[in-house]
Motif scaffolding. Structure first.
Motif, short mmCIF file in Angstrom:
data_model
loop_
_atom_site.label_atom_id
_atom_site.label_comp_id
_atom_site.label_asym_id
_atom_site.label_seq_id
_atom_site.Cartn_x
_atom_site.Cartn_y
_atom_site.Cartn_z
N UNK A 41 0.99 -1.20 0.06
CA UNK A 41 -0.13 0.11 0.13
C UNK A 41 0.79 1.21 0.04
N UNK A 42 2.08 1.04 0.29
CA UNK A 42 3.02 2.38 0.45
C UNK A 42 3.97 2.46 -0.73
N UNK A 43 3.85 1.72 -1.64
CA UNK A 43 4.85 1.76 -2.98
C UNK A 43 4.39 2.97 -3.59
N UNK A 44 5.55 3.59 -3.98
CA UNK A 44 5.51 5.05 -4.83
C UNK A 44 5.39 6.33 -3.91
N UNK A 45 5.34 6.06 -2.40
CA UNK A 45 5.15 7.15 -1.78
C UNK A 45 6.59 7.25 -1.25
N UNK A 46 7.03 8.76 -1.59
CA UNK A 46 8.61 9.15 -1.50
C UNK A 46 9.02 9.29 0.07
N UNK A 47 7.94 9.58 0.89
CA UNK A 47 8.31 9.86 2.25
C UNK A 47 7.78 8.44 3.28
N UNK A 48 7.82 7.52 2.51
CA UNK A 48 7.47 6.24 3.30
C UNK A 48 8.54 5.27 3.08
N UNK A 49 9.47 4.67 3.85
CA UNK A 49 10.38 3.67 3.72
C UNK A 49 9.81 2.35 4.39
N UNK A 50 9.57 1.43 3.59
CA UNK A 50 8.96 0.04 4.19
C UNK A 50 10.24 -0.57 4.36
N UNK A 51 10.32 -1.36 5.57
CA UNK A 51 11.61 -2.32 5.72
C UNK A 51 11.38 -3.41 6.85
N UNK A 52 11.98 -4.30 6.75
CA UNK A 52 11.67 -5.45 7.82
C UNK A 52 12.27 -5.23 8.99
N UNK A 53 11.30 -5.68 10.04
CA UNK A 53 11.86 -5.59 11.57
C UNK A 53 10.94 -6.60 12.27
N UNK A 54 11.65 -7.36 12.84
CA UNK A 54 11.23 -8.44 13.72
C UNK A 54 11.65 -8.16 15.18
N UNK A 55 10.44 -7.93 16.09
CA UNK A 55 11.14 -7.65 17.52
C UNK A 55 11.71 -8.68 18.18
N UNK A 56 11.62 -9.79 17.87
CA UNK A 56 12.71 -10.84 18.52
C UNK A 56 14.03 -10.91 17.72
N UNK A 57 14.34 -10.43 16.85
CA UNK A 57 15.48 -10.22 16.33
C UNK A 57 16.33 -8.81 16.37
N UNK A 58 17.26 -8.87 17.15
CA UNK A 58 18.07 -7.40 17.69
C UNK A 58 18.70 -7.15 16.33
N UNK A 59 19.23 -7.95 15.37
CA UNK A 59 19.95 -7.42 14.17
C UNK A 59 19.05 -7.00 13.35
#
Length: 86
Positions: A41-59
């Protein structure tokens, strides 16, 4: 200069709605989720960065925060929405 918010659990529900609201209001948004395919839903929005984050993985937390800072120079606000309910 726009402010930047990092939102956990932005793939659905309140997190997704919050990310859209902040982006619509001119904020930079680091929309984090376990599966980035859910961020279509956020594709093409210059002010949105979609990135992976899993709260159980500190890296993955370190990587997501670093990507947000690299893209937008700073993170001003954290909206910690990710969680699990049963």
């Amino acid at each position: 200069m726009s402010q930047t918010i990092l939102i956990t659990g932005a793939s659905s529900g309140i997190g997704k709605a919050s990310a859209a609201l902040f982006a619509d209001r001119g904020w930079n948004v680091v929309a984090t989720m376990r599966n980035t395919d859910d961020g279509a839903a956020f594709v093409g929005r210059d002010n949105v960065l979609v990135t992976a984050l899993d709260l159980l993985d500190s890296d993955s937390i370190t990587t997501a925060v670093g990507a947000g800072i690299e893209r937008f120079d700073a993170i001003d606000v954290l909206l910690n929405n990710a969680g699990y309910g049963a």
